[in-house]
Design a protein around this motif. Structure first.
Motif, PDB file in Angstrom:
ATOM      1  N   LEU A 180       0.823  -1.204   0.000  1.00  0.00           N
ATOM      2  CA  LEU A 180       0.000   0.000   0.000  1.00  0.00           C
ATOM      3  C   LEU A 180       0.858   1.256   0.000  1.00  0.00           C
ATOM      4  CD1 LEU A 180      -2.985  -0.864   2.348  1.00  0.00           C
ATOM      5  CD2 LEU A 180      -3.054  -0.407  -0.101  1.00  0.00           C
ATOM      6  N   GLY A 181       2.085   1.144   0.540  1.00  0.00           N
ATOM      7  CA  GLY A 181       3.009   2.271   0.492  1.00  0.00           C
ATOM      8  C   GLY A 181       2.404   3.530   1.059  1.00  0.00           C
ATOM      9  N   ASN A 182       2.415   4.601   0.250  1.00  0.00           N
ATOM     10  CA  ASN A 182       1.747   5.839   0.655  1.00  0.00           C
ATOM     11  C   ASN A 182       1.198   6.527  -0.590  1.00  0.00           C
ATOM     12  OD1 ASN A 182       3.916   7.160  -0.586  1.00  0.00           O
ATOM     13  ND2 ASN A 182       4.963   7.602   1.331  1.00  0.00           N
ATOM     14  N   ILE A 183       0.683   7.735  -0.441  1.00  0.00           N
ATOM     15  CA  ILE A 183       0.060   8.418  -1.573  1.00  0.00           C
ATOM     16  C   ILE A 183       0.966   9.506  -2.137  1.00  0.00           C
ATOM     17  CG2 ILE A 183      -2.266   7.899  -0.780  1.00  0.00           C
ATOM     18  CD1 ILE A 183      -2.463  10.800   0.240  1.00  0.00           C
ATOM     19  N   ALA A 184       2.238   9.492  -1.749  1.00  0.00           N
ATOM     20  CA  ALA A 184       3.195  10.479  -2.238  1.00  0.00           C
ATOM     21  C   ALA A 184       3.784  10.010  -3.575  1.00  0.00           C
ATOM     22  CB  ALA A 184       4.306  10.689  -1.205  1.00  0.00           C
ATOM     23  N   PRO A 185       4.372  10.931  -4.361  1.00  0.00           N
ATOM     24  CA  PRO A 185       4.847  10.592  -5.702  1.00  0.00           C
ATOM     25  C   PRO A 185       6.052   9.660  -5.695  1.00  0.00           C
ATOM     26  CG  PRO A 185       5.514  12.813  -5.124  1.00  0.00           C
ATOM     27  CD  PRO A 185       4.567  12.364  -4.055  1.00  0.00           C
ATOM     28  N   ALA A 186       6.117   8.811  -6.703  1.00  0.00           N
ATOM     29  CA  ALA A 186       7.237   7.879  -6.854  1.00  0.00           C
ATOM     30  C   ALA A 186       7.392   7.516  -8.326  1.00  0.00           C
ATOM     31  CB  ALA A 186       7.009   6.620  -6.013  1.00  0.00           C
ATOM     32  N   PHE A 195      21.449   7.671  -8.383  1.00  0.00           N
ATOM     33  CA  PHE A 195      21.018   8.389  -7.184  1.00  0.00           C
ATOM     34  C   PHE A 195      19.495   8.378  -7.156  1.00  0.00           C
ATOM     35  CE2 PHE A 195      19.585  12.284  -5.029  1.00  0.00           C
ATOM     36  CZ  PHE A 195      20.102  12.031  -3.763  1.00  0.00           C
ATOM     37  N   GLY A 196      18.924   7.975  -6.037  1.00  0.00           N
ATOM     38  CA  GLY A 196      17.471   7.914  -5.944  1.00  0.00           C
ATOM     39  C   GLY A 196      16.963   8.226  -4.554  1.00  0.00           C
ATOM     40  N   ARG A 197      15.703   8.611  -4.501  1.00  0.00           N
ATOM     41  CA  ARG A 197      14.980   8.782  -3.242  1.00  0.00           C
ATOM     42  C   ARG A 197      13.714   7.947  -3.310  1.00  0.00           C
ATOM     43  NH1 ARG A 197      16.440  12.958   0.124  1.00  0.00           N
ATOM     44  NH2 ARG A 197      15.430  11.576   1.625  1.00  0.00           N
ATOM     45  N   THR A 198      13.277   7.449  -2.162  1.00  0.00           N
ATOM     46  CA  THR A 198      12.086   6.607  -2.116  1.00  0.00           C
ATOM     47  C   THR A 198      11.119   7.140  -1.070  1.00  0.00           C
ATOM     48  OG1 THR A 198      13.091   5.125  -0.481  1.00  0.00           O
ATOM     49  CG2 THR A 198      13.405   4.572  -2.809  1.00  0.00           C
ATOM     50  N   GLY A 199      10.024   6.405  -0.890  1.00  0.00           N
ATOM     51  CA  GLY A 199       9.059   6.759   0.137  1.00  0.00           C
ATOM     52  C   GLY A 199       8.209   7.958  -0.201  1.00  0.00           C
ATOM     53  N   HIS A 220      31.897  10.369 -25.892  1.00  0.00           N
ATOM     54  CA  HIS A 220      32.704  11.487 -25.382  1.00  0.00           C
ATOM     55  C   HIS A 220      32.477  11.789 -23.903  1.00  0.00           C
ATOM     56  CE1 HIS A 220      29.275  14.277 -25.234  1.00  0.00           C
ATOM     57  NE2 HIS A 220      28.897  13.804 -26.401  1.00  0.00           N
ATOM     58  N   ALA A 221      31.348  11.380 -23.343  1.00  0.00           N
ATOM     59  CA  ALA A 221      31.097  11.658 -21.920  1.00  0.00           C
ATOM     60  C   ALA A 221      31.966  10.753 -21.043  1.00  0.00           C
ATOM     61  CB  ALA A 221      29.626  11.445 -21.596  1.00  0.00           C
ATOM     62  N   ASP A 222      32.247  11.238 -19.832  1.00  0.00           N
ATOM     63  CA  ASP A 222      33.054  10.450 -18.905  1.00  0.00           C
ATOM     64  C   ASP A 222      32.212   9.508 -18.048  1.00  0.00           C
ATOM     65  OD1 ASP A 222      35.516  11.624 -19.629  1.00  0.00           O
ATOM     66  OD2 ASP A 222      35.028  13.387 -18.430  1.00  0.00           O
ATOM     67  N   ALA A 223      30.969   9.919 -17.764  1.00  0.00           N
ATOM     68  CA  ALA A 223      30.139   9.101 -16.885  1.00  0.00           C
ATOM     69  C   ALA A 223      28.679   9.509 -17.039  1.00  0.00           C
ATOM     70  CB  ALA A 223      30.569   9.256 -15.423  1.00  0.00           C
ATOM     71  N   PHE A 224      27.800   8.618 -16.574  1.00  0.00           N
ATOM     72  CA  PHE A 224      26.360   8.860 -16.562  1.00  0.00           C
ATOM     73  C   PHE A 224      25.855   8.686 -15.128  1.00  0.00           C
ATOM     74  CE2 PHE A 224      27.421   7.627 -20.802  1.00  0.00           C
ATOM     75  CZ  PHE A 224      26.567   8.330 -21.632  1.00  0.00           C
ATOM     76  N   MET A 225      24.775   9.371 -14.788  1.00  0.00           N
ATOM     77  CA  MET A 225      24.148   9.179 -13.484  1.00  0.00           C
ATOM     78  C   MET A 225      22.636   9.213 -13.651  1.00  0.00           C
ATOM     79  SD  MET A 225      24.759  11.133  -9.831  1.00  0.00           S
ATOM     80  CE  MET A 225      23.600  12.482 -10.004  1.00  0.00           C
ATOM     81  N   ALA A 226      22.001   8.073 -13.405  1.00  0.00           N
ATOM     82  CA  ALA A 226      20.542   7.991 -13.454  1.00  0.00           C
ATOM     83  C   ALA A 226      19.975   8.498 -12.139  1.00  0.00           C
ATOM     84  CB  ALA A 226      20.102   6.553 -13.705  1.00  0.00           C
ATOM     85  N   VAL A 227      18.950   9.319 -12.240  1.00  0.00           N
ATOM     86  CA  VAL A 227      18.295   9.893 -11.060  1.00  0.00           C
ATOM     87  C   VAL A 227      16.820   9.526 -11.121  1.00  0.00           C
ATOM     88  CG1 VAL A 227      17.840  11.978  -9.733  1.00  0.00           C
ATOM     89  CG2 VAL A 227      19.935  11.813 -11.113  1.00  0.00           C
ATOM     90  N   GLU A 228      16.340   8.866 -10.080  1.00  0.00           N
ATOM     91  CA  GLU A 228      14.958   8.387 -10.075  1.00  0.00           C
ATOM     92  C   GLU A 228      14.363   8.478  -8.672  1.00  0.00           C
ATOM     93  OE1 GLU A 228      14.459   4.505 -12.146  1.00  0.00           O
ATOM     94  OE2 GLU A 228      16.635   4.576 -12.345  1.00  0.00           O
ATOM     95  N   MET A 229      13.040   8.517  -8.621  1.00  0.00           N
ATOM     96  CA  MET A 229      12.336   8.381  -7.354  1.00  0.00           C
ATOM     97  C   MET A 229      12.031   6.891  -7.144  1.00  0.00           C
ATOM     98  SD  MET A 229       9.825  11.700  -7.013  1.00  0.00           S
ATOM     99  CE  MET A 229       9.117  11.671  -8.656  1.00  0.00           C
ATOM    100  N   SER A 230      13.113   6.132  -6.975  1.00  0.00           N
ATOM    101  CA  SER A 230      13.030   4.690  -6.758  1.00  0.00           C
ATOM    102  C   SER A 230      14.383   4.224  -6.242  1.00  0.00           C
ATOM    103  CB  SER A 230      12.687   3.948  -8.060  1.00  0.00           C
ATOM    104  OG  SER A 230      13.810   3.921  -8.921  1.00  0.00           O
ATOM    105  N   THR A 231      14.502   2.933  -6.001  1.00  0.00           N
ATOM    106  CA  THR A 231      15.796   2.390  -5.592  1.00  0.00           C
ATOM    107  C   THR A 231      16.676   2.034  -6.785  1.00  0.00           C
ATOM    108  OG1 THR A 231      14.812   0.185  -5.418  1.00  0.00           O
ATOM    109  CG2 THR A 231      14.927   1.487  -3.389  1.00  0.00           C
ATOM    110  N   GLY A 232      16.193   2.327  -7.993  1.00  0.00           N
ATOM    111  CA  GLY A 232      17.006   2.103  -9.188  1.00  0.00           C
ATOM    112  C   GLY A 232      16.361   1.134 -10.146  1.00  0.00           C
ATOM    113  N   GLN A 233      15.646   1.649 -11.139  1.00  0.00           N
ATOM    114  CA  GLN A 233      14.982   0.796 -12.114  1.00  0.00           C
ATOM    115  C   GLN A 233      15.364   1.185 -13.539  1.00  0.00           C
ATOM    116  OE1 GLN A 233      10.776   0.149 -11.317  1.00  0.00           O
ATOM    117  NE2 GLN A 233      11.123  -0.074  -9.130  1.00  0.00           N
TER     118      GLN A 233
END
Length: 353
Positions: free
Chosen positions: A111-117, A327-331, A296-309
């Protein structure tokens, strides 16, 4: 008609009507309740039908019936409700029926919560139900894009006889922004000679996803895969932001991408060559820009509101050429510009150059 200020959920409902939607079946769940509320009022005004089903399971099977009869039809829900629809979605995809499904994602699992993810990415893009099937999945980043992609979704669904999902989140559904409806009159869908409209002077049409004989099912799966290959070849979409000379490239979609764009702006002001690739189609995933920028890029960083998908698809696209961080945030916690910027600088200083 000029721009009007609308909440995301209400905007997607009006966009669906302009896209030709005449039937809506759903069941209430936060944070997408304004969609069925709006549809309950507006659809009867345009000669359509709104029905609040007794459950999400019932709603998705009503979608199956309306789509099979050739109607433009939509359902909407939020994460747990979409989970309950998964068997029906697999049936719809297997029967090659066009429809539009909206998921305003909330925090989970359970059920989690009603906040965005953004933790339903796997479910949407990898097939949350059973069997080999795919949905076309859009990840809008603004209310205007939510409108435009919803209208387009009905055309894409009919073009490929396939379900299309709009994957939003609690912020996108609840925020208010000025939008312009570029389509002024409701679209009419194409003729559907395959639809079950009554066998009047013709052979009957049969809508089915049951193939008992293994060889028959194998042929059907091959037919579906050929369609998915065509979609992958023709429908990939993304936005690139300052990627031409970027040394570190953020990857984000939806609401998170808006924050990442501000991070890129700040980085550029401080002399850091940052960029952003924002997938608009989450499936088919726009892998080509990642492969090209990895040269040409040196690195990538995925940013998500999850633990990484989505990060897994980024890694597949980069194919080991360069490091891919996450990098992600949850909850239901939305990452801030300062947090993302600090994480990006840490990755740069950690020897990615």
């Amino acid at each position: 008609m000029g721009k009007v200020l609308m909440k995301g959920n209400e905007a997607v409902a009006e966009a669906a009507i302009l896209g030709g939607c005449k039937f809506f079946f759903g069941y209430p769940i936060t944070p997408q309740n304004e969609i069925p509320e709006y549809m309950a009022k507006r659809l009867p005004q345009v000669g359509g039908t709104f029905l609040q089903a007794e459950s999400e399971t019932s709603a998705i099977n009503m979608v199956y019936g309306a789509a099979g009869a050739g109607a433009r039809v939509m359902t909407s829900s939020s994460s747990p409700g979409i989970s309950l629809k998964q068997e029906g979605i697999s049936y719809i995809a297997g029967a090659e029926l066009p429809c539009v499904i909206v998921n305003m994602v909330r925090g989970g699992p359970g059920l989690g919560n009603i906040a965005p993810a953004q933790s339903d990415y796997f479910q949407a893009t990898k097939g949350g139900g059973h069997g080999d099937y795919r949905l076309v999945v859009y990840g809008p980043a603004s209310v205007q894009e939510l409108v435009d992609l919803t209208i387009e979704a009905f055309d894409v669904a009919d073009r490929y006889r396939n379900p299309v999902m709009i994957l939003g989140d609690g912020i996108l559904g609840q925020m208010m922004e000025p939008v312009e409806f570029k389509v002024q009159e409701a679209k009419q869908g194409p003729d559907k000679p395959w639809a079950t409209t009554g066998a009047k002077g013709r052979e009957r049409n049969i809508i089915n996803s049951l193939y008992i004989v293994p060889e028959d099912l194998a042929r059907h799966c091959a037919k579906l895969q050929a369609k998915y290959d065509e979609i992958a070849a023709k429908e990939k979409r993304c936005e690139e932001y300052f990627t031409a000379d970027a040394e570190i490239v953020l990857a984000a979609y939806g609401t998170t991408a808006r924050i990442c764009k501000a991070v890129v702006d700040q980085a550029r002001q401080e002399g850091i060559k940052a960029g952003l690739i924002r997938p608009i189609t989450l499936w088919p995933f726009p892998d080509e820009p990642f492969r090209r920028v990895a040269e040409h890029a040196d690195a990538f960083m995925a940013v998500e509101m999850s633990t990484g998908q989505m990060v897994e698809d980024v890694r597949l696209a980069v194919n080991g050429k360069k490091p891919v961080y996450f990098f992600g945030r949850t909850g239901g916690i939305v990452p801030t510009k300062a947090e993302i910027f600090a994480e990006m600088k840490k990755r740069l200083e950690g020897g990615t150059r």
